[in-house]
Design a protein around this motif. Sequence first.
Motif, PDB file in Angstrom:
ATOM      1  N   THR A 208       0.834  -1.200   0.000  1.00  0.00           N
ATOM      2  CA  THR A 208       0.000   0.000   0.000  1.00  0.00           C
ATOM      3  C   THR A 208       0.868   1.250   0.000  1.00  0.00           C
ATOM      4  OG1 THR A 208      -1.786  -1.158   1.131  1.00  0.00           O
ATOM      5  CG2 THR A 208      -1.800   1.255   1.268  1.00  0.00           C
ATOM      6  N   SER A 209       1.919   1.228   0.789  1.00  0.00           N
ATOM      7  CA  SER A 209       2.824   2.378   0.853  1.00  0.00           C
ATOM      8  C   SER A 209       3.474   2.643  -0.505  1.00  0.00           C
ATOM      9  CB  SER A 209       3.886   2.137   1.922  1.00  0.00           C
ATOM     10  OG  SER A 209       4.718   3.256   2.045  1.00  0.00           O
ATOM     11  N   LEU A 210       4.008   1.605  -1.130  1.00  0.00           N
ATOM     12  CA  LEU A 210       4.670   1.775  -2.425  1.00  0.00           C
ATOM     13  C   LEU A 210       3.694   2.261  -3.498  1.00  0.00           C
ATOM     14  CD1 LEU A 210       6.921  -1.412  -2.385  1.00  0.00           C
ATOM     15  CD2 LEU A 210       7.705   0.969  -2.190  1.00  0.00           C
ATOM     16  N   GLU A 211       2.531   1.641  -3.578  1.00  0.00           N
ATOM     17  CA  GLU A 211       1.551   2.045  -4.585  1.00  0.00           C
ATOM     18  C   GLU A 211       1.029   3.454  -4.330  1.00  0.00           C
ATOM     19  OE1 GLU A 211      -1.338  -1.139  -4.604  1.00  0.00           O
ATOM     20  OE2 GLU A 211      -0.086  -2.353  -5.944  1.00  0.00           O
ATOM     21  N   SER A 212       0.856   3.805  -3.058  1.00  0.00           N
ATOM     22  CA  SER A 212       0.361   5.142  -2.718  1.00  0.00           C
ATOM     23  C   SER A 212       1.367   6.221  -3.083  1.00  0.00           C
ATOM     24  CB  SER A 212       0.026   5.227  -1.228  1.00  0.00           C
ATOM     25  OG  SER A 212      -1.013   4.345  -0.907  1.00  0.00           O
ATOM     26  N   TRP A 213       2.645   5.973  -2.795  1.00  0.00           N
ATOM     27  CA  TRP A 213       3.663   6.968  -3.149  1.00  0.00           C
ATOM     28  C   TRP A 213       3.833   7.090  -4.658  1.00  0.00           C
ATOM     29  CZ3 TRP A 213       5.279  10.988  -0.725  1.00  0.00           C
ATOM     30  CH2 TRP A 213       5.213  11.020   0.668  1.00  0.00           C
ATOM     31  N   LEU A 214       3.714   5.985  -5.367  1.00  0.00           N
ATOM     32  CA  LEU A 214       3.791   6.060  -6.824  1.00  0.00           C
ATOM     33  C   LEU A 214       2.609   6.865  -7.366  1.00  0.00           C
ATOM     34  CD1 LEU A 214       5.110   5.434  -9.497  1.00  0.00           C
ATOM     35  CD2 LEU A 214       4.090   3.141  -9.404  1.00  0.00           C
ATOM     36  N   ASP A 215       1.415   6.605  -6.871  1.00  0.00           N
ATOM     37  CA  ASP A 215       0.246   7.376  -7.308  1.00  0.00           C
ATOM     38  C   ASP A 215       0.376   8.855  -6.942  1.00  0.00           C
ATOM     39  OD1 ASP A 215      -0.988   5.250  -8.550  1.00  0.00           O
ATOM     40  OD2 ASP A 215      -2.272   4.769  -6.832  1.00  0.00           O
ATOM     41  N   PHE A 216       0.937   9.143  -5.794  1.00  0.00           N
ATOM     42  CA  PHE A 216       1.178  10.527  -5.382  1.00  0.00           C
ATOM     43  C   PHE A 216       2.072  11.236  -6.401  1.00  0.00           C
ATOM     44  CE2 PHE A 216       3.976  13.596  -3.298  1.00  0.00           C
ATOM     45  CZ  PHE A 216       3.084  14.417  -2.621  1.00  0.00           C
ATOM     46  N   HIS A 217       3.142  10.580  -6.806  1.00  0.00           N
ATOM     47  CA  HIS A 217       4.070  11.205  -7.757  1.00  0.00           C
ATOM     48  C   HIS A 217       3.490  11.280  -9.163  1.00  0.00           C
ATOM     49  CE1 HIS A 217       7.464  12.234  -5.322  1.00  0.00           C
ATOM     50  NE2 HIS A 217       7.343  11.083  -4.680  1.00  0.00           N
ATOM     51  N   ARG A 218       2.698  10.305  -9.565  1.00  0.00           N
ATOM     52  CA  ARG A 218       2.015  10.398 -10.860  1.00  0.00           C
ATOM     53  C   ARG A 218       1.107  11.629 -10.871  1.00  0.00           C
ATOM     54  NH1 ARG A 218       0.526   4.008 -10.726  1.00  0.00           N
ATOM     55  NH2 ARG A 218       2.140   3.225 -12.160  1.00  0.00           N
ATOM     56  N   ALA A 219       0.330  11.788  -9.806  1.00  0.00           N
ATOM     57  CA  ALA A 219      -0.592  12.925  -9.716  1.00  0.00           C
ATOM     58  C   ALA A 219       0.160  14.253  -9.617  1.00  0.00           C
ATOM     59  CB  ALA A 219      -1.523  12.748  -8.515  1.00  0.00           C
ATOM     60  N   THR A 220       1.318  14.245  -8.986  1.00  0.00           N
ATOM     61  CA  THR A 220       2.111  15.477  -8.888  1.00  0.00           C
ATOM     62  C   THR A 220       2.522  15.953 -10.273  1.00  0.00           C
ATOM     63  OG1 THR A 220       2.916  14.914  -6.678  1.00  0.00           O
ATOM     64  CG2 THR A 220       4.240  16.487  -7.934  1.00  0.00           C
ATOM     65  N   LEU A 221       2.954  15.042 -11.139  1.00  0.00           N
ATOM     66  CA  LEU A 221       3.324  15.446 -12.500  1.00  0.00           C
ATOM     67  C   LEU A 221       2.108  16.003 -13.231  1.00  0.00           C
ATOM     68  CD1 LEU A 221       5.381  15.769 -14.742  1.00  0.00           C
ATOM     69  CD2 LEU A 221       5.031  13.350 -15.328  1.00  0.00           C
ATOM     70  N   ALA A 222       0.963  15.365 -13.077  1.00  0.00           N
ATOM     71  CA  ALA A 222      -0.252  15.876 -13.719  1.00  0.00           C
ATOM     72  C   ALA A 222      -0.595  17.275 -13.211  1.00  0.00           C
ATOM     73  CB  ALA A 222      -1.418  14.917 -13.476  1.00  0.00           C
ATOM     74  N   LEU A 223      -0.436  17.509 -11.913  1.00  0.00           N
ATOM     75  CA  LEU A 223      -0.709  18.837 -11.344  1.00  0.00           C
ATOM     76  C   LEU A 223       0.237  19.897 -11.894  1.00  0.00           C
ATOM     77  CD1 LEU A 223      -1.459  17.926  -7.640  1.00  0.00           C
ATOM     78  CD2 LEU A 223      -3.025  19.060  -9.229  1.00  0.00           C
ATOM     79  N   LYS A 224       1.482  19.525 -12.134  1.00  0.00           N
ATOM     80  CA  LYS A 224       2.452  20.473 -12.684  1.00  0.00           C
ATOM     81  C   LYS A 224       2.054  20.925 -14.086  1.00  0.00           C
ATOM     82  CE  LYS A 224       5.033  20.947  -9.299  1.00  0.00           C
ATOM     83  NZ  LYS A 224       5.045  22.266  -8.663  1.00  0.00           N
TER      84      LYS A 224
ATOM     85  N   TRP B 281      11.367  -3.647  -6.376  1.00  0.00           N
ATOM     86  CA  TRP B 281      12.399  -2.787  -6.966  1.00  0.00           C
ATOM     87  C   TRP B 281      11.780  -1.879  -8.018  1.00  0.00           C
ATOM     88  CZ3 TRP B 281      14.482  -1.176 -11.436  1.00  0.00           C
ATOM     89  CH2 TRP B 281      15.736  -0.567 -11.386  1.00  0.00           C
ATOM     90  N   ILE B 282      10.886  -2.424  -8.830  1.00  0.00           N
ATOM     91  CA  ILE B 282      10.252  -1.625  -9.882  1.00  0.00           C
ATOM     92  C   ILE B 282       9.468  -0.472  -9.269  1.00  0.00           C
ATOM     93  CG2 ILE B 282       8.497  -1.657 -11.709  1.00  0.00           C
ATOM     94  CD1 ILE B 282       9.485  -4.575 -12.313  1.00  0.00           C
ATOM     95  N   TYR B 283       8.686  -0.752  -8.226  1.00  0.00           N
ATOM     96  CA  TYR B 283       7.945   0.325  -7.555  1.00  0.00           C
ATOM     97  C   TYR B 283       8.902   1.395  -7.017  1.00  0.00           C
ATOM     98  CZ  TYR B 283       3.253  -1.812  -7.408  1.00  0.00           C
ATOM     99  OH  TYR B 283       2.015  -2.314  -7.713  1.00  0.00           O
ATOM    100  N   ILE B 284       9.938   0.979  -6.349  1.00  0.00           N
ATOM    101  CA  ILE B 284      10.880   1.948  -5.770  1.00  0.00           C
ATOM    102  C   ILE B 284      11.557   2.755  -6.882  1.00  0.00           C
ATOM    103  CG2 ILE B 284      13.054   2.193  -4.475  1.00  0.00           C
ATOM    104  CD1 ILE B 284      12.035  -0.243  -2.776  1.00  0.00           C
ATOM    105  N   HIS B 285      11.952   2.081  -7.948  1.00  0.00           N
ATOM    106  CA  HIS B 285      12.575   2.786  -9.067  1.00  0.00           C
ATOM    107  C   HIS B 285      11.610   3.795  -9.690  1.00  0.00           C
ATOM    108  CE1 HIS B 285      14.959   3.723 -12.522  1.00  0.00           C
ATOM    109  NE2 HIS B 285      13.956   3.375 -13.310  1.00  0.00           N
ATOM    110  N   MET B 286      10.354   3.394  -9.861  1.00  0.00           N
ATOM    111  CA  MET B 286       9.369   4.309 -10.451  1.00  0.00           C
ATOM    112  C   MET B 286       9.130   5.523  -9.556  1.00  0.00           C
ATOM    113  SD  MET B 286       8.572   3.226 -13.444  1.00  0.00           S
ATOM    114  CE  MET B 286       7.138   4.265 -13.743  1.00  0.00           C
ATOM    115  N   ILE B 287       9.084   5.325  -8.256  1.00  0.00           N
ATOM    116  CA  ILE B 287       8.941   6.461  -7.327  1.00  0.00           C
ATOM    117  C   ILE B 287      10.127   7.396  -7.492  1.00  0.00           C
ATOM    118  CG2 ILE B 287       8.930   7.118  -4.881  1.00  0.00           C
ATOM    119  CD1 ILE B 287       7.358   4.385  -4.438  1.00  0.00           C
ATOM    120  N   GLU B 288      11.330   6.842  -7.557  1.00  0.00           N
ATOM    121  CA  GLU B 288      12.541   7.650  -7.747  1.00  0.00           C
ATOM    122  C   GLU B 288      12.507   8.383  -9.081  1.00  0.00           C
ATOM    123  OE1 GLU B 288      16.106   8.512  -9.796  1.00  0.00           O
ATOM    124  OE2 GLU B 288      15.086   6.606 -10.198  1.00  0.00           O
TER     125      GLU B 288
END
Length: 169
Positions: free
Chosen positions: A17-33, A140-147
């Motif tokens: 849940t933590s990994l998926e939530s942070w990835l979704d947070f960053h996806r949405a951040t790019l959309a907001l930008k 690893w893929i989730y962590i890499h995508m968050i990064e």
Amino acid sequence: MITPERPTPPTVSDERTSLESWLDFHRATLALKCAGLDEAQLREASAPPSPMSLMGLVRHMAEVERSWFRRCLAREEAGPIYYSDEDPDRDMEVTEEDRWEEAYATWQAEIAAAREAARGRSLDDRGFAPHRNKEFDLRWIYIHMIEEYARHNGHADLIRERIDGATGA
């Protein structure tokens, strides 16, 4: 353009849940930008001669989502969307003919495909990345995508501030 909602990652949760939530947070951040800008602004290069633009970042992240979730994790034969061997930076290099609506829709489709590829898999499930000739687990893929998103969201922050002075989000 609709202003996307950005989910707040939980402060206490299981690893997935933590990994998926942070990835979704960053996806949405790019959309907001990108929200509230017109086609020309979305194509505007950050600091010539660099071709990096907000539209280019969205196109690049569509390619990255596709590469890690579809090609690597799901082992699909999913070729590149924008770039080619002849033009390896085409995802970042946008032209007057490139349209935001298409770039955004493609990115969202790749995010949906990524979620589908990860659905039902454990964090220990592995994919294979031919471009690196290595296996990678979903964790690893989730962590890499968050990064990857976090780094490019920093770029997006600077690009957006240069365009209209907007900061935050």
